[in-house]
Write a protein that holds these residues in place. Structure first.
Motif, PDB file in Angstrom:
ATOM      1  N   UNK A   1       0.759  -1.217   0.234  1.00  0.00           N
ATOM      2  CA  UNK A   1      -0.043  -0.126   0.023  1.00  0.00           C
ATOM      3  C   UNK A   1       0.864   1.222   0.009  1.00  0.00           C
ATOM      4  N   UNK A   2       0.483   2.296  -0.728  1.00  0.00           N
ATOM      5  CA  UNK A   2       1.286   3.410  -0.848  1.00  0.00           C
ATOM      6  C   UNK A   2       0.613   4.532  -0.003  1.00  0.00           C
ATOM      7  N   UNK A   3       1.275   5.300   0.674  1.00  0.00           N
ATOM      8  CA  UNK A   3       0.856   6.106   1.454  1.00  0.00           C
ATOM      9  C   UNK A   3       1.283   7.678   1.124  1.00  0.00           C
ATOM     10  N   UNK A   4       0.374   8.619   1.167  1.00  0.00           N
ATOM     11  CA  UNK A   4       0.405  10.091   0.665  1.00  0.00           C
ATOM     12  C   UNK A   4       0.344  10.983   1.560  1.00  0.00           C
ATOM     13  N   UNK A   5       0.549  12.131   1.448  1.00  0.00           N
ATOM     14  CA  UNK A   5       0.407  13.300   2.515  1.00  0.00           C
ATOM     15  C   UNK A   5      -1.137  13.402   2.461  1.00  0.00           C
TER      16      UNK A   5
ATOM     17  N   UNK B   1      -1.235  18.238  -0.202  1.00  0.00           N
ATOM     18  CA  UNK B   1      -1.619  16.813  -0.390  1.00  0.00           C
ATOM     19  C   UNK B   1      -1.206  16.122  -1.637  1.00  0.00           C
ATOM     20  N   UNK B   2      -1.319  14.872  -1.682  1.00  0.00           N
ATOM     21  CA  UNK B   2      -1.012  13.843  -2.636  1.00  0.00           C
ATOM     22  C   UNK B   2       0.401  13.789  -2.983  1.00  0.00           C
ATOM     23  N   UNK B   3       1.503  14.067  -1.960  1.00  0.00           N
ATOM     24  CA  UNK B   3       2.812  13.799  -2.012  1.00  0.00           C
ATOM     25  C   UNK B   3       2.818  12.327  -1.763  1.00  0.00           C
ATOM     26  N   UNK B   4       3.784  11.588  -2.518  1.00  0.00           N
ATOM     27  CA  UNK B   4       4.288  10.021  -2.075  1.00  0.00           C
ATOM     28  C   UNK B   4       5.247  10.388  -0.909  1.00  0.00           C
ATOM     29  N   UNK B   5       4.807   9.510   0.196  1.00  0.00           N
ATOM     30  CA  UNK B   5       5.845   9.295   1.411  1.00  0.00           C
ATOM     31  C   UNK B   5       6.321   7.970   1.517  1.00  0.00           C
ATOM     32  N   UNK B   6       5.484   6.886   1.504  1.00  0.00           N
ATOM     33  CA  UNK B   6       6.378   5.717   1.992  1.00  0.00           C
ATOM     34  C   UNK B   6       5.367   4.503   1.517  1.00  0.00           C
ATOM     35  N   UNK B   7       5.782   3.420   1.687  1.00  0.00           N
ATOM     36  CA  UNK B   7       5.030   1.987   1.025  1.00  0.00           C
ATOM     37  C   UNK B   7       5.279   1.018   2.221  1.00  0.00           C
ATOM     38  N   UNK B   8       4.207   0.331   2.349  1.00  0.00           N
ATOM     39  CA  UNK B   8       4.077  -0.628   3.413  1.00  0.00           C
ATOM     40  C   UNK B   8       4.842  -2.029   3.134  1.00  0.00           C
ATOM     41  N   UNK B   9       5.957  -2.353   3.833  1.00  0.00           N
ATOM     42  CA  UNK B   9       6.600  -3.430   3.396  1.00  0.00           C
ATOM     43  C   UNK B   9       6.493  -4.622   4.487  1.00  0.00           C
ATOM     44  N   UNK B  10       5.858  -4.486   5.446  1.00  0.00           N
ATOM     45  CA  UNK B  10       5.901  -5.598   6.532  1.00  0.00           C
ATOM     46  C   UNK B  10       4.559  -5.216   7.404  1.00  0.00           C
ATOM     47  N   UNK B  11       3.937  -6.309   7.673  1.00  0.00           N
ATOM     48  CA  UNK B  11       2.527  -6.378   8.310  1.00  0.00           C
ATOM     49  C   UNK B  11       2.685  -7.213   9.530  1.00  0.00           C
ATOM     50  N   UNK B  12       2.454  -7.281  10.525  1.00  0.00           N
ATOM     51  CA  UNK B  12       2.251  -8.118  11.471  1.00  0.00           C
ATOM     52  C   UNK B  12       1.222  -7.947  12.561  1.00  0.00           C
ATOM     53  N   UNK B  13       0.196  -8.836  12.421  1.00  0.00           N
ATOM     54  CA  UNK B  13      -1.197  -8.636  13.223  1.00  0.00           C
ATOM     55  C   UNK B  13      -1.006  -9.807  14.395  1.00  0.00           C
ATOM     56  N   UNK B  14      -0.798  -9.020  15.824  1.00  0.00           N
ATOM     57  CA  UNK B  14      -0.534  -9.703  16.754  1.00  0.00           C
ATOM     58  C   UNK B  14      -1.846  -9.957  17.473  1.00  0.00           C
ATOM     59  N   UNK B  15      -2.038 -11.415  17.941  1.00  0.00           N
ATOM     60  CA  UNK B  15      -3.351 -11.642  18.480  1.00  0.00           C
ATOM     61  C   UNK B  15      -3.236 -11.377  19.913  1.00  0.00           C
ATOM     62  N   UNK B  16      -2.275 -11.219  20.478  1.00  0.00           N
ATOM     63  CA  UNK B  16      -2.330 -10.702  21.766  1.00  0.00           C
ATOM     64  C   UNK B  16      -2.038  -9.267  22.020  1.00  0.00           C
TER      65      UNK B  16
END
Length: 316
Positions: free
Chosen positions: A227-231, A240-255
């Protein structure tokens, strides 16, 4: 010649001179001597130059048909290529014209809607080109220094971008230089908007991983790798709409109720030489109504009716 004797020597007419082996050794020695003399003293260079000069007209005459054939082939090939380029340019012009018609229509409709809704035109952002001088020597922060400062018209908190996206923000101004805090700094934070889901959040610097992270995001939130994140443009600083970052890791912790989301900034400080410093959009927006009313009241000497005057010694 006395009788009884036999002379076996050949007559002088058939004499062959030195033997073949003697001639081989002699001429081989002469060849080796000439090669050594040419290598050491360059004795053969004038001879080669004279021979090359004498053979040059013959080479030109012999190569003329070959060059003529190559020139003719290039000429006819160039004509064919030029025709193909003209056809491709005409086809591209037709496609551009087909695309321009809807765009012009949409721009006209947009202007009509803005006039109908009385919306303000988009801000014309002021910017300053700058060059990165060096990286700050503080090992606990990620900052760079640029060659423009207060005298060049830079403002405190101005966003800094490069060709790939947002790089950081001006956090300290000097007369001729400015200090830019990068997005990966531990004290950096920037409001972002997910391009796919249009969800707003805040991205924070994570110097340990030389990246960024999204904090306080629910574990079941609609976030995916890539997912690409913008301002978002709601902070009054970043456009608005300036490129900022991209999601590279996702950890969904159950606890845990929150997910751990790692980001990779699109604009990296390594190798960046030239940047663009943009004035905060808050400086180009109209003042808030309460601020404008306070300024008008101070100018006219009147008291703001929305706020009663304070009594000395009593906190309002």
């Amino acid at each position: 010649m006395p009788l009884g004797s036999l002379d076996r020597t050949p007559p002088p007419f058939f004499r062959q001179g030195p033997s073949a082996l003697t001639r081989l050794v002699f001429f081989a020695s002469v060849a080796v001597f000439l090669m050594a003399a040419d290598t050491r003293l360059g004795l053969g260079q004038p001879v080669r130059a004279i021979v090359a000069m004498a053979l040059h007209p013959i080479e030109v005459v012999l190569l003329a048909p070959v060059r003529g054939a190559g020139t003719a082939g290039d000429y006819f090939g160039g004509i064919a290529q030029a025709r193909m380029d003209v056809e491709a340019a005409r086809a591209e012009a037709r496609r551009q014209a087909e695309r321009a018609l809807p765009v012009e229509q949409l721009l006209h409709e947009n202007a009509q809607l803005r006039g109908l809704l009385d919306l303000r035109e988009r801000l014309a952002l002021r910017s300053h080109a700058a060059e990165v001088l060096y990286e700050a020597s503080d090992p606990y922060s990620r900052k760079v220094v640029i060659d423009k400062g207060e005298q060049a018209g830079l403002l405190q908190g101005s966003p800094v971008v490069d060709a790939r996206g947002v790089l950081g923000q001006v956090t300290r101004l000097y007369a001729l230089t400015a200090e830019v805090t990068l997005l990966v700094d531990r004290d950096a934070a920037i409001p972002v908007l997910n391009r796919r889901t249009q969800q707003r959040n805040v991205a924070y610097g994570a110097p340990a991983s030389d990246g960024m992270e999204l904090r306080f995001v629910a574990a079941n939130a609609d976030v995916r790798d890539g997912d690409e994140l913008l301002t978002s443009g709601l902070d009054g600083v970043y456009p608005p709409s300036l490129p900022v970052a991209r999601v590279i890791s996702l950890e969904r912790r159950t606890q845990n109720d929150f997910a751990r989301i790692g980001l990779q900034p699109l604009a990296g400080a390594d190798g960046v030489r030239h940047v663009l410093v943009i004035d905060p959009i808050g400086t180009q927006m109209p003042a808030r109504p309460d601020v404008a009313a306070s300024a008008a009241s101070a100018a006219t000497g009147r008291v703001n009716p929305r706020r009663p005057p304070s009594t000395p010694g009593v906190r309002p």
